[in-house]
Scaffold this motif. Sequence first.
Motif, PDB file in Angstrom:
ATOM      1  N   ALA A   1       9.508  -2.224  -8.110  1.00 14.01           N
ATOM      2  CA  ALA A   1       8.162  -1.690  -8.373  1.00 14.01           C
ATOM      3  C   ALA A   1       7.141  -2.341  -7.436  1.00 14.01           C
ATOM      4  N   ILE A   2       7.264  -3.646  -7.222  1.00  7.80           N
ATOM      5  CA  ILE A   2       6.311  -4.339  -6.333  1.00  7.80           C
ATOM      6  C   ILE A   2       6.470  -3.812  -4.905  1.00  7.80           C
ATOM      7  N   ALA A   3       7.719  -3.652  -4.484  1.00  8.20           N
ATOM      8  CA  ALA A   3       7.968  -3.156  -3.119  1.00  8.20           C
ATOM      9  C   ALA A   3       7.429  -1.734  -2.958  1.00  8.20           C
TER      10      ALA A   3
ATOM     11  N   VAL B  67      11.826  -3.723   5.616  1.00  5.14           N
ATOM     12  CA  VAL B  67      11.435  -5.146   5.657  1.00  5.14           C
ATOM     13  C   VAL B  67      10.736  -5.530   4.353  1.00  5.14           C
ATOM     14  N   VAL B  68       9.852  -4.646   3.900  1.00  4.80           N
ATOM     15  CA  VAL B  68       9.122  -4.927   2.657  1.00  4.80           C
ATOM     16  C   VAL B  68      10.123  -5.136   1.519  1.00  4.80           C
TER      17      VAL B  68
ATOM     18  N   ASP C  28       4.171  -5.958   8.585  1.00 10.86           N
ATOM     19  CA  ASP C  28       5.463  -5.647   7.948  1.00 10.86           C
ATOM     20  C   ASP C  28       5.338  -4.482   6.984  1.00 10.86           C
ATOM     21  N   LEU C  29       4.132  -4.254   6.470  1.00 10.29           N
ATOM     22  CA  LEU C  29       3.961  -3.248   5.416  1.00 10.29           C
ATOM     23  C   LEU C  29       4.359  -1.848   5.868  1.00 10.29           C
ATOM     24  N   VAL C  30       4.310  -1.609   7.164  1.00 11.29           N
ATOM     25  CA  VAL C  30       4.650  -0.255   7.642  1.00 11.29           C
ATOM     26  C   VAL C  30       6.154  -0.114   7.903  1.00 11.29           C
TER      27      VAL C  30
END
Length: 449
Positions: A207-209, A177-178, A171-173
């Motif tokens: 910030a986390i995203a 979604v992130v 999902d990170l890419v």
Amino acid sequence: MPDQGSGRQSQQCTAVVGLQWGDEGKGKVVDLLADAHDATVRYNGGANAGHSVVVGGERYALHLIPSGILAKGKPAVVGNGVVVDPEKLLEERAGLQKRGVDVSGLVISDRAHVVLDYHKIEDGLREDMLNAARAESSGGSGPGQIGTTRRGIGPAYADKVNRATALRMGDLVRPEVVRERVTLACRLKNAMLSGLSSSFAPLDADAIADRAIRAGELLGPSIRDTTYLLHDMLAQGKRLLFEGANATLLDVDHGTYPFVTSSSCSVSGIGPGTGVPPNRLARIIGVAKAYSTRVGSGPMPTELFDAVGEGIRQRGREFGTTTGRPRRVGWLDLVAVRYSAMINGATGIALTLLDVLSGVDRPRVCVAYRTPEGQTDRFIPDGSRLGLVEPQYKELPTIEPGLTECRQFDDLPANARRYVAYVEEFVGVPVVIVGVGPGREQSLVRNLA
Ligand code: IMP
């Protein structure tokens, strides 16, 4: 059509797994075996693990990246059963690169779950809260804190099982979604965590995203479907080496629950943690130290609180690779090791750090427990019941000095060999490697079929 598990193909894989509470020296054993395999694979745990390996006089401390990365350019696979802190992984990768290690073989499963800041915050707040509750109830029956590494491991696995708010490496890419998932997770965590501590500051989802998306950009080329990658390798006749993190007595099902980690550390974690079925495993090397250590809370029947224990701690450099905490030290608990060998189906034992016992006056090994219900030689995988046992010992002859100079099993002096023989006989599994120092050449290999 690949042959699904014929005798020939099942000879392809080796697993290396800890038989105690971790820190048995698995990294060193993996490093030793890596040359004979085509890839190394992690299947469980996360940055709570700490594998330290000495190669060419250089010490490497690895947490998330399989120790096999040191075997130049071969795939080092982080399987789907691992929980990955992407920033820690990047830090570790950069640290290795700086020291000239070829990290091009690093591959991460697109289905491995992601550890983010809120998992670490939750881990710490839960521990603090459990500790405070224990102190308030002074003498209450609750377990108190687990003594976790506070690396967010438990909360990340809990989110995996809870599903809706979890993120996977694949999902990170996908930035959208992130952002969506992290926003939802932060809403939930803010509601939960504000009740755990009055000093909790609400999470900043953006910030986390942003940080997760940045990590995704940097790691993206290494994120893949590792299940097919591994099966393609097997179909080509390649050999895989599975590297268990943490250890059997910390296994969430088979360990000293609740003083365990949150994953399946024993070989039974390989199937769910990589997609490679059990009939591919030909060789299972259980790694046990010549004495016992434990970090964190939980029962350890053979723990030593005296100068003998302190001497072993200093000589064995028993301070955590991950947290730097001094490890608890005790005599070798053979009841525990035999249980772990049984759970894993160990085909051989690597007995490590035998040199640390050199000169210790008549070392003891635990061969039974006295319990309130009577004597038993069976392990008790229950945190509170194991805390009540009294270890029953067998004394062995003092091991001679000079073990670190040995380069072959037959170089070992008589009492060192007696110690090894006693372990084999009690556990019922041959000792195939004896460790007498941190270097590669100090692993004495015997009958490693
Ligand atoms: P967690 O894995 O951080 O949740 O910690 C749970 C327990 O497992 C604590 O007692 C930790 O100290 C212990 N633990 C987790 N990983 C390792 C390891 O690799 N070596 C030794 N102890 C570990």
